[in-house]
Design a protein around this motif. Structure first.
Motif, mmCIF file in Angstrom:
data_model
loop_
_atom_site.group_PDB
_atom_site.id
_atom_site.type_symbol
_atom_site.label_atom_id
_atom_site.label_comp_id
_atom_site.label_asym_id
_atom_site.label_seq_id
_atom_site.Cartn_x
_atom_site.Cartn_y
_atom_site.Cartn_z
ATOM 1 N N ILE A 149 0.847 -1.196 0.000
ATOM 2 C CA ILE A 149 0.000 0.000 0.000
ATOM 3 C C ILE A 149 0.881 1.244 0.000
ATOM 4 N N VAL A 150 0.637 2.128 -0.946
ATOM 5 C CA VAL A 150 1.300 3.426 -0.960
ATOM 6 C C VAL A 150 0.369 4.408 -0.251
ATOM 7 N N TYR A 151 0.950 5.288 0.600
ATOM 8 C CA TYR A 151 0.062 6.164 1.383
ATOM 9 C C TYR A 151 0.724 7.489 1.748
ATOM 10 N N ARG A 152 -0.116 8.460 2.037
ATOM 11 C CA ARG A 152 0.327 9.782 2.487
ATOM 12 C C ARG A 152 0.667 9.694 3.973
ATOM 13 N N ASP A 188 1.752 11.905 5.959
ATOM 14 C CA ASP A 188 1.358 13.068 6.756
ATOM 15 C C ASP A 188 -0.117 13.028 7.130
ATOM 16 N N LYS A 189 -0.861 12.117 6.525
ATOM 17 C CA LYS A 189 -2.287 12.028 6.781
ATOM 18 C C LYS A 189 -2.655 10.823 7.649
ATOM 19 N N VAL A 190 -2.014 9.683 7.373
ATOM 20 C CA VAL A 190 -2.361 8.441 8.070
ATOM 21 C C VAL A 190 -1.111 7.594 8.280
ATOM 22 N N THR A 191 -1.276 6.576 9.108
ATOM 23 C CA THR A 191 -0.253 5.542 9.269
ATOM 24 C C THR A 191 -0.897 4.204 8.929
ATOM 25 N N ILE A 192 -0.207 3.409 8.144
ATOM 26 C CA ILE A 192 -0.748 2.105 7.753
ATOM 27 C C ILE A 192 0.163 0.992 8.253
ATOM 28 N N ASN A 193 -0.372 0.173 9.117
ATOM 29 C CA ASN A 193 0.370 -0.949 9.685
ATOM 30 C C ASN A 193 -0.229 -2.305 9.321
ATOM 31 N N SER A 194 -1.426 -2.270 8.727
ATOM 32 C CA SER A 194 -2.140 -3.509 8.420
ATOM 33 C C SER A 194 -2.960 -3.325 7.149
ATOM 34 N N TRP A 195 -3.220 -4.411 6.451
ATOM 35 C CA TRP A 195 -4.098 -4.353 5.290
ATOM 36 C C TRP A 195 -5.515 -3.952 5.701
ATOM 37 N N ASN A 196 -5.869 -4.232 6.937
ATOM 38 C CA ASN A 196 -7.185 -3.829 7.438
ATOM 39 C C ASN A 196 -7.332 -2.318 7.553
ATOM 40 N N ASP A 197 -6.203 -1.610 7.584
ATOM 41 C CA ASP A 197 -6.262 -0.154 7.701
ATOM 42 C C ASP A 197 -6.905 0.502 6.479
ATOM 43 N N LEU A 198 -7.016 -0.227 5.376
ATOM 44 C CA LEU A 198 -7.693 0.316 4.197
ATOM 45 C C LEU A 198 -9.157 0.621 4.487
ATOM 46 N N PHE A 199 -9.689 0.015 5.560
ATOM 47 C CA PHE A 199 -11.099 0.197 5.914
ATOM 48 C C PHE A 199 -11.274 1.111 7.135
ATOM 49 N N SER A 200 -10.216 1.785 7.533
ATOM 50 C CA SER A 200 -10.291 2.627 8.729
ATOM 51 C C SER A 200 -11.137 3.876 8.482
ATOM 52 N N LYS A 201 -11.643 4.452 9.572
ATOM 53 C CA LYS A 201 -12.446 5.671 9.464
ATOM 54 C C LYS A 201 -11.617 6.816 8.891
ATOM 55 N N LEU A 255 5.494 15.067 -2.295
ATOM 56 C CA LEU A 255 4.575 14.796 -1.203
ATOM 57 C C LEU A 255 5.196 13.762 -0.262
ATOM 58 N N PRO A 256 4.806 13.776 1.010
ATOM 59 C CA PRO A 256 5.314 12.759 1.949
ATOM 60 C C PRO A 256 4.588 11.430 1.740
ATOM 61 N N ILE A 257 5.150 10.583 0.893
ATOM 62 C CA ILE A 257 4.516 9.318 0.534
ATOM 63 C C ILE A 257 5.421 8.157 0.941
ATOM 64 N N LYS A 258 4.802 7.129 1.514
ATOM 65 C CA LYS A 258 5.558 5.964 1.963
ATOM 66 C C LYS A 258 4.993 4.669 1.376
ATOM 67 N N TRP A 259 5.847 3.670 1.401
ATOM 68 C CA TRP A 259 5.477 2.306 1.010
ATOM 69 C C TRP A 259 5.242 1.525 2.300
ATOM 70 N N ALA A 260 4.035 1.004 2.476
ATOM 71 C CA ALA A 260 3.695 0.327 3.729
ATOM 72 C C ALA A 260 4.363 -1.043 3.841
ATOM 73 N N THR A 261 4.685 -1.400 5.060
ATOM 74 C CA THR A 261 5.147 -2.760 5.364
ATOM 75 C C THR A 261 4.167 -3.346 6.381
ATOM 76 N N PRO A 262 2.992 -3.778 5.931
ATOM 77 C CA PRO A 262 1.952 -4.272 6.848
ATOM 78 C C PRO A 262 2.423 -5.468 7.657
ATOM 79 N N LYS A 263 1.876 -5.597 8.855
ATOM 80 C CA LYS A 263 2.301 -6.689 9.739
ATOM 81 C C LYS A 263 1.977 -8.061 9.153
ATOM 82 N N GLU A 264 0.985 -8.122 8.261
ATOM 83 C CA GLU A 264 0.649 -9.404 7.631
ATOM 84 C C GLU A 264 1.596 -9.754 6.492
ATOM 85 N N GLY A 265 2.425 -8.781 6.089
ATOM 86 C CA GLY A 265 3.389 -9.020 5.024
ATOM 87 C C GLY A 265 2.973 -8.384 3.705
ATOM 88 N N GLN A 266 3.768 -8.660 2.680
ATOM 89 C CA GLN A 266 3.493 -8.172 1.334
ATOM 90 C C GLN A 266 3.294 -9.366 0.411
#
Length: 340
Positions: free
Chosen positions: A133-136, A138-151, A236-247
């Motif tokens: 998952i690529v993400y901003r 400065d807006k959010v933190t992504i640690n899990s694939w489930n975070d795609l469904f976060s509020k 932009l401050p963009i990162k490549w996520a390393t979710p706990k479930e893996g890639q």
């Protein structure tokens, strides 16, 4: 007269030798992208080395597999490169034969994940890619694939359509995050359906995403690593996520046509493509992530690729048979619950 006859014989033999050289022809079936670079880095140098002609046929996977099928009794293609599920489909249709890896001097240089991707030595991986998952940042933190469904991300996510290369891998990892890791992908598809109004779009081309990110319409999207460069260049401050479930990810492989006319040339070409030199040059042009573990890259280049032994070992790839056996069901479920 004798000199004339001798000269004529010599000329005849030279012509014969030239004609025989022209008959040495390798026909390959490949994806259509980056062909100018492949010609410079791979095809032309191989022709110079083998004294043969490389004939390149391009097209999408469906078209190219159909041609293999149509000519199965009199093959016109010697070797092809496809994704692992397509390699398995070709095997089931009796279109390819096992690869004698003893003829590949560079085989032992490959990462283990690339050595026998579908079993039976029916293919050899030459490149792979990670999906995450690529993400901003400065807006959010992504640690899990489930975070795609976060509020926090509601109304800010672009999700890959199930018909794309990134759709099933993303659903696969969501299922893993849910503890519902079954090949039918039923649970993750239902979860996407429940949240479908929270997604900005179900994209079909990754090229759509950089503009959406630049316009602040999305803050996150699952992508393949090959698409990362476009995001990395953005201011932009963009990162490549390393979710706990893996890639997860995907792999492209080489296959040998059953009854290939130029089998030895095909082996030579495969080996040449897998060499450290060629894999390095293709990686440096950001064309393919290297399957050869001896390739050493500048960190700035490596950051745009799926690179390194640790990354290769960490990839949780969907089995080719699971993809092939369930693909139609995934699309049917998706259309019924998520929509077009």
């Amino acid at each position: 007269m004798r000199k004339i006859l001798l000269a004529s014989s010599t000329a005849f033999l030279l012509c014969l030798s030239s004609a025989q050289a022209q008959e040495r022809k390798l026909v390959i079936s490949v994806y259509g992208f980056a062909q100018d670079a492949f010609k410079t880095i791979l095809y032309d140098p191989f022709e110079a080395k083998c004294g043969c002609k490389v004939v390149v046929e391009t097209g999408n996977s469906v078209e190219r597999l159909a041609k293999l099928e149509a000519n199965k009794n009199a093959p016109v293609i010697d070797m092809a490169v496809v994704a692992t599920p397509d390699a398995l489909a070709a095997s089931r249709a009796n279109l390819i034969e096992p690869i004698d890896v003893s003829k590949l001097t560079n085989y032992d240089k490959l990462y283990d994940v690339a050595k026998d991707p579908i079993g039976g030595h029916l293919s050899v991986g030459y490149t792979f890619y990670a999906t995450s998952i690529v993400y901003r940042s400065d807006k959010v933190t992504i640690n899990s694939w489930n975070d795609l469904f976060s509020k926090e991300l509601a109304g800010r996510v672009a999700f890959p359509n199930v018909t794309t290369n990134q759709g099933p891998p993303t659903l696969y990892m969501i299922g893993k995050a849910m503890g519902q890791n079954t090949p039918d992908l039923k649970a993750p598809i239902e979860k996407v359906a429940e949240h479908k109004d929270d997604f900005v779009t179900f994209y079909v081309r990754s090229s759509q995403l950089t503009q959406l990110m630049q316009q602040d319409e999305i803050w996150a999207a699952p992508i393949g690593r090959f698409a990362w460069e476009g995001f990395a260049k953005m201011n932009l401050p963009i990162k490549w996520a390393t979710p706990k479930e893996g890639q997860t990810g995907g792999m492209n492989v080489m296959i040998l046509t059953k009854g290939a006319k130029n089998k030895e040339l095909a082996y030579q070409f495969m080996d040449f493509w897998l060499s450290t030199e060629i894999q390095t040059k293709l990686a440096e042009k950001l064309i393919d992530s290297p399957a050869n573990k001896e390739v050493k890259l500048d960190p700035k280049i490596a950051d745009n690729l799926t690179y390194g032994e640790e990354t290769a070992k960490s990839l949780d790839l969907q089995p080719a048979d699971a993809i092939l056996d369930n693909r139609e069901s995934w699309i049917s479920q998706w259309n019924a619950k998520v929509g077009q």
